[in-house]
Design an enzyme around this catalytic site. Structure first.
Site, PDB file in Angstrom:
ATOM      1  N   ASP A 114     -51.697  14.911-121.881  1.00  0.00           N
ATOM      2  CA  ASP A 114     -51.391  16.304-121.588  1.00  0.00           C
ATOM      3  C   ASP A 114     -51.368  16.465-120.067  1.00  0.00           C
ATOM      4  OD1 ASP A 114     -51.204  19.210-122.109  1.00  0.00           O
ATOM      5  OD2 ASP A 114     -52.105  18.674-124.036  1.00  0.00           O
ATOM      6  N   ASP A 216     -48.008  21.123-120.342  1.00  0.00           N
ATOM      7  CA  ASP A 216     -48.556  22.421-120.697  1.00  0.00           C
ATOM      8  C   ASP A 216     -47.822  23.562-119.990  1.00  0.00           C
ATOM      9  OD1 ASP A 216     -50.841  23.708-122.080  1.00  0.00           O
ATOM     10  OD2 ASP A 216     -51.396  24.341-120.055  1.00  0.00           O
ATOM     11  N   GLU A 273     -44.055  22.132-123.116  1.00  0.00           N
ATOM     12  CA  GLU A 273     -44.469  23.285-123.918  1.00  0.00           C
ATOM     13  C   GLU A 273     -43.840  24.511-123.269  1.00  0.00           C
ATOM     14  OE1 GLU A 273     -48.318  25.826-125.474  1.00  0.00           O
ATOM     15  OE2 GLU A 273     -48.099  25.197-123.393  1.00  0.00           O
ATOM     16  N   HIS A 346     -52.810  22.606-131.871  1.00  0.00           N
ATOM     17  CA  HIS A 346     -54.178  23.089-131.621  1.00  0.00           C
ATOM     18  C   HIS A 346     -54.224  24.578-131.260  1.00  0.00           C
ATOM     19  CE1 HIS A 346     -52.306  22.459-127.818  1.00  0.00           C
ATOM     20  NE2 HIS A 346     -53.293  23.099-127.207  1.00  0.00           N
ATOM     21  N   ASP A 347     -53.066  25.220-131.104  1.00  0.00           N
ATOM     22  CA  ASP A 347     -53.034  26.651-130.762  1.00  0.00           C
ATOM     23  C   ASP A 347     -52.640  27.518-131.950  1.00  0.00           C
ATOM     24  OD1 ASP A 347     -53.624  26.180-128.062  1.00  0.00           O
ATOM     25  OD2 ASP A 347     -51.508  25.933-127.552  1.00  0.00           O
TER      26      ASP A 347
HETATM   27  C1  GLC Z   1     -51.168  25.892-123.635  1.00  0.00           C
HETATM   28  C2  GLC Z   1     -52.184  25.122-124.414  1.00  0.00           C
HETATM   29  C3  GLC Z   1     -53.312  26.039-124.759  1.00  0.00           C
HETATM   30  C4  GLC Z   1     -53.934  26.506-123.462  1.00  0.00           C
HETATM   31  C5  GLC Z   1     -52.898  27.119-122.538  1.00  0.00           C
HETATM   32  C6  GLC Z   1     -53.422  27.220-121.146  1.00  0.00           C
HETATM   33  O1  GLC Z   1     -50.610  26.920-124.353  1.00  0.00           O
HETATM   34  O2  GLC Z   1     -51.590  24.539-125.538  1.00  0.00           O
HETATM   35  O3  GLC Z   1     -54.266  25.430-125.587  1.00  0.00           O
HETATM   36  O4  GLC Z   1     -54.927  27.457-123.742  1.00  0.00           O
HETATM   37  O5  GLC Z   1     -51.724  26.348-122.460  1.00  0.00           O
HETATM   38  O6  GLC Z   1     -53.524  25.960-120.556  1.00  0.00           O
END
Ligand code: GLC
Ligand code: CA
Length: 579
Positions: A114, A216, A273, A346-347
């Site tokens: 990540d 991320d 992401e 995980h979100d």
């Molecule tokens: C992304 C991650 C999440 C995190 C956010 C801030 O959305 O997947 O888990 O809280 O970024 O880094």
């Protein structure tokens, strides 16, 4: 409908698609904190992951993506990085990491890390310096602004985690921007020194031999000039400012610079992401010749049960809408950019509880969801526990939750907002991120075999029935079905490269589509609910019979005019190679 490749279901054609290992791969996402605890402190760790690599190899996945494992005070469970060059103490040491990487490679798998570069922890040395004085050389590494003349925040942006996206810092009398928690200050990507520092850190990990990055919130790194106020409804103090920090033109300059200075020098995969992207944005981020990223995570299907993008205001979803979204992504990226395919991470809540049936048809619906996803075009992602059909884990007390997003919501809505606690808890149980973060269920021993200590977050009580040990022993388990699904991908290029074509778009219970590669055509039919609808192949699809490649029920083909017409059982799915 705006695909450049519109065609009827019956035409054949050669795919204008370049081969790549990351297109043929299946990725398995590990949330290290909850995967396997090797030393009994209740927290998953790198040695725990090493101990389960043979299990992952048996499943047949090609790439492992680890959520952040860097040194962090864990305000947002590792997404707040204090030191990019150090492994989080709870997870192990750099030696453990090197061993993990070696062991992954020794099994012919790859490892993706990540990359959290939109923000750091407020304990990162850069931020400690930055906040120490207005003329510190690191001041401009973050986004500092004066308040408005009346003292309020520099703008009205809402943080992803409730409340203002700005925090006031007494010492220097200015505000800093934090799109996420106040302990996650945003880096200032306009500063070339910031970019160079991130690129250097990326090279450090790539030179160790890692195989790529999941980036991320990468589409948020560029903010609009002047940081304008977001349009707010009357009486609303903070408003969603995504139009000023997501998908800004400058993000593409930064990514091309990253590609040129770092990415292109390695044989790796990258996935961004990118919440809030349209297919048009995705063609820019992940277009075949754009020299930015290999693929992005889009979120349109994750918003399907949200109201106006607000996941805390859930609404029922419709299959026709889900099909339309996924089909649009399939068609509009075809031959031009690459999709990633996922039902959860995980979100998100557990896919089975959200799109399937976590009661009597748990096994059938888990297999059906896997089939529909993996048979589309793109790189599929399996989130840990999905392969054994793990479900949501609603807690009865807010104290059992660990996630900062959940606790901020509780603070704003219940503690400060006076909303009904029972109602807020209900949406947390449905949508909260901790649903996905309960420990991996390895066996039916205490704490599901995850730890010999006290787990950092409660284990789902259904671990006695739902666990890896059970799944390995049962030849009809979800796990063994996944293995067959992944084998099909390895054996048949059509699964990776075939063109997708939706059938029966208006059908409210059945999702059916074909894949076509040269003169081969496959048919995927899935019943998304508990009814027993009849599937009928549209007359324009040429078919004189078919070979059953995969199904989640025993199929007596003699009973059907398969695959032209057949009745589906609850959550039934079938994959045919058509003749
Ligand atoms: C992304 C991650 C999440 C995190 C956010 C801030 O959305 O997947 O888990 O809280 O970024 O880094
Ligand atoms: Ca541990």
């Amino acid at each position: 409908m705006s695909t450049a490749f519109t065609e009827t279901a019956t035409t054949t054609h050669k795919p204008p698609i370049r081969r790549a290992w990351w297109k043929e791969a299946v990725v398995y996402q590990i949330y290290p904190r909850s995967f396997m605890d090797a030393n009994g402190d209740g927290i998953g760790d790198l040695r725990g992951i090493i101990s389960k690599l043979d299990y992952l190899k048996l499943l047949g996945v090609d790439v492992l993506w680890l959520n952040p494992i860097y040194d962090s005070p864990n305000d947002d469970m590792g997404y707040d990085i204090r030191n990019y060059y150090k492994i989080m103490d709870e997870f192990g040491t750099m030696d453990d990491f090197d061993e993990l990487l070696r062991e992954v490679h020794a099994r012919g798998m790859k490892l993706v890390m990540d990359l959290v570069a939109n923000h750091t922890s407020d304990e990162h040395a850069w931020f400690v310096e930055s906040r120490s004085s207005r003329d510190n050389p690191y001041r401009d590494w973050y986004i500092w602004r004066d308040g408005k003349p009346d003292g309020r925040e520099p703008n009205n942006w809402l943080s992803y985690f409730s409340g203002s996206a700005w925090a006031y810092d007494e010492r220097t009398g200015q505000y800093y921007l934090h799109l996420f928690s106040r302990r996650q200050p945003d880096l200032n990507w306009e500063n070339p020194k910031v970019r160079e520092a991130i690129f250097e850190m990326m090279r450090f990990w790539l030179d160790k031999g890692i195989d790529g990055f999941r980036m991320d919130v990468i589409n948020a790194i560029a903010k609009a000039e002047g940081l304008p106020d977001a349009p707010a409804k009357p009486g609303q103090r903070y408003a969603w400012g995504g139009q000023y920090f997501l998908n800004q033109p400058k993000v593409h300059e930064y990514l091309r610079e990253m590609h040129d200075k770092v990415l292109r020098h390695y044989d790796i995969m990258t996935v961004g992401e990118t919440g809030g992207v349209t297919t048009r944005d995705a063609l820019l981020f992940a277009g075949e010749d754009r020299q930015e990223l290999n693929m992005v995570f889009q979120f349109e299907h994750m918003d399907i049960d949200a109201t106006d993008g607000d996941k805390w205001r859930p609404r029922p979803w419709k299959l026709t809408e889900l099909k339309a979204i996924m089909t649009r992504w399939q068609n509009e990226l075809y031959g031009k950019a690459w999709n990633s395919l996922y039902w959860t991470n995980h979100d998100q809540p557990r896919a089975l509880s959200r799109f399937g049936n976590d009661g009597p048809y748990r096994v059938e619906s888990a297999k059906m969801l896997a089939t529909v996803l993996h048979m589309m075009q793109g790189t599929p992602y399996i989130f840990q526990g999905e392969e054994i059909g793990m479900t949501n884990c609603p807690f009865d007390s807010i104290d059992d939750y660990r996630d900062v997003e959940i606790h901020n919501l509780w603070r704003d809505r219940v503690l400060q907002g006076g909303q009904d606690p029972a109602e807020v808890l209900r949406v947390i149980q449905l949508k909260g991120r901790d649903n996905a973060r309960t420990p991996m269920q390895w066996d039916d021993s205490p704490n599901a075999g995850f730890t010999t200590g006290t787990p950092w977050i409660k284990v789902n009580p259904n671990y006695r029935e739902i666990n890896v040990k059970q799944a390995l022993a049962d030849p009809n388990s979800i796990f063994h079905y996944y293995r067959r699904l992944l084998e099909l991908r390895k054996q048949h290029p059509i699964v990776v490269y075939g063109k997708y074509h939706l059938l029966l778009p208006e059908h409210e219970e059945i999702w059916a589509y074909t894949r076509t590669l040269e003169d081969e055509r496959w048919l995927v039919v899935a019943n998304f609910f508990g009814g027993t609808p009849v599937f009928e192949l549209p007359p324009d699809v040429v078919c004189s019979g078919g070979e059953l490649m995969l199904a989640n029920y025993a199929v007596d083909e003699a009973l059907d005019e398969a695959p032209r017409r057949f009745q589906l059982r609850p959550y039934e799915c079938r994959v045919y190679r058509l003749r």
